[in-house]
Design an enzyme around this catalytic site. Sequence first.
Site, mmCIF file in Angstrom:
data_model
loop_
_atom_site.group_PDB
_atom_site.id
_atom_site.type_symbol
_atom_site.label_atom_id
_atom_site.label_comp_id
_atom_site.label_asym_id
_atom_site.label_seq_id
_atom_site.Cartn_x
_atom_site.Cartn_y
_atom_site.Cartn_z
ATOM 1 N N ASN A 30 0.850 -1.191 0.000
ATOM 2 C CA ASN A 30 0.000 0.000 0.000
ATOM 3 C C ASN A 30 0.884 1.238 0.000
ATOM 4 O O ASN A 30 1.822 1.341 0.801
ATOM 5 C CB ASN A 30 -0.906 -0.016 1.228
ATOM 6 C CG ASN A 30 -1.881 -1.189 1.205
ATOM 7 O OD1 ASN A 30 -2.440 -1.507 0.160
ATOM 8 N ND2 ASN A 30 -2.067 -1.840 2.339
ATOM 9 N N GLN B 268 -2.235 3.672 3.060
ATOM 10 C CA GLN B 268 -1.009 3.288 3.772
ATOM 11 C C GLN B 268 -1.040 3.935 5.152
ATOM 12 O O GLN B 268 -1.231 5.143 5.278
ATOM 13 C CB GLN B 268 0.224 3.774 2.996
ATOM 14 C CG GLN B 268 1.534 3.393 3.665
ATOM 15 C CD GLN B 268 2.756 3.920 2.919
ATOM 16 O OE1 GLN B 268 2.632 4.653 1.926
ATOM 17 N NE2 GLN B 268 3.930 3.552 3.385
ATOM 18 N N HIS C 49 6.555 -1.664 3.537
ATOM 19 C CA HIS C 49 6.311 -3.026 4.008
ATOM 20 C C HIS C 49 5.531 -3.776 2.944
ATOM 21 O O HIS C 49 4.589 -3.248 2.363
ATOM 22 C CB HIS C 49 5.564 -3.039 5.348
ATOM 23 C CG HIS C 49 4.369 -2.155 5.393
ATOM 24 N ND1 HIS C 49 4.443 -0.780 5.506
ATOM 25 C CD2 HIS C 49 3.048 -2.454 5.319
ATOM 26 C CE1 HIS C 49 3.223 -0.273 5.507
ATOM 27 N NE2 HIS C 49 2.367 -1.268 5.383
HETATM 28 P P1 5GP Z 1 -0.651 -0.507 5.739
HETATM 29 O O1 5GP Z 1 -2.097 -0.185 5.916
HETATM 30 O O2 5GP Z 1 0.255 0.678 6.073
HETATM 31 O O3 5GP Z 1 -0.326 -1.129 4.413
HETATM 32 O O4 5GP Z 1 -0.341 -1.671 6.770
HETATM 33 C C1 5GP Z 1 0.219 -1.501 8.016
HETATM 34 C C2 5GP Z 1 0.142 -2.856 8.691
HETATM 35 O O5 5GP Z 1 0.992 -2.816 9.829
HETATM 36 C C3 5GP Z 1 -1.240 -3.225 9.174
HETATM 37 O O6 5GP Z 1 -1.611 -4.469 8.603
HETATM 38 C C4 5GP Z 1 -1.102 -3.292 10.686
HETATM 39 O O7 5GP Z 1 -1.867 -4.328 11.268
HETATM 40 C C5 5GP Z 1 0.382 -3.522 10.869
HETATM 41 N N1 5GP Z 1 0.929 -2.955 12.091
HETATM 42 C C6 5GP Z 1 0.762 -1.688 12.568
HETATM 43 N N2 5GP Z 1 1.462 -1.508 13.704
HETATM 44 C C7 5GP Z 1 2.088 -2.681 13.948
HETATM 45 C C8 5GP Z 1 2.971 -3.115 14.995
HETATM 46 O O8 5GP Z 1 3.324 -2.373 15.910
HETATM 47 N N3 5GP Z 1 3.430 -4.389 14.918
HETATM 48 C C9 5GP Z 1 3.067 -5.248 13.901
HETATM 49 N N4 5GP Z 1 3.570 -6.484 13.935
HETATM 50 N N5 5GP Z 1 2.247 -4.870 12.893
HETATM 51 C C10 5GP Z 1 1.772 -3.605 12.927
#
Ligand code: 5GP
Length: 118
Positions: A85, A92, A98
């Site tokens: 994302n 995002q 990631h």
């Molecule tokens: P995005 O929406 O930015 O693509 O995804 C961020 C991802 O990071 C989400 O799936 C969320 O659950 C994960 N996430 C956010 N904070 C943490 C954290 O402190 N530890 C872990 N293991 N995952 C996290």
Amino acid sequence: MDGCIFCKIASGELPAAKVYEDERVLAFEDLNPQMPVHTLVIPKKHYSTIADGIPDDEMGHLFNTAVRVAEAKGLVGPGFRLTVNTGADAQQTVHHIHVHVCGGAPMNSGSPKQSAPQ
Ligand code: 5GP
Ligand code: ZN
């Protein structure tokens, strides 16, 4: 980068369930899994988004690691999805690159934020 939670996970300052680690990348389980398998792969070096000019060799290692995680999780046969994302429209939420490695159940088609099950 100061205040970045994934930099803190990469440095060991914050805990995570690690799946794989080497000098350049870290794979760990998503805190809020959307699928039976939901692992994140990050470069240890901070880049806010995939559009931030990550060098080819780092990009290659990041994605090859994501594929190896999928292999290790048994997802290559049934299939899996790699998602990055990027920016506001893609929702995002963590501004450190990631790769989501998602699988373990059939997924919806289209362009979901996440790889939600059908
Ligand atoms: P995005 O929406 O930015 O693509 O995804 C961020 C991802 O990071 C989400 O799936 C969320 O659950 C994960 N996430 C956010 N904070 C943490 C954290 O402190 N530890 C872990 N293991 N995952 C996290
Ligand atoms: Zn960071």
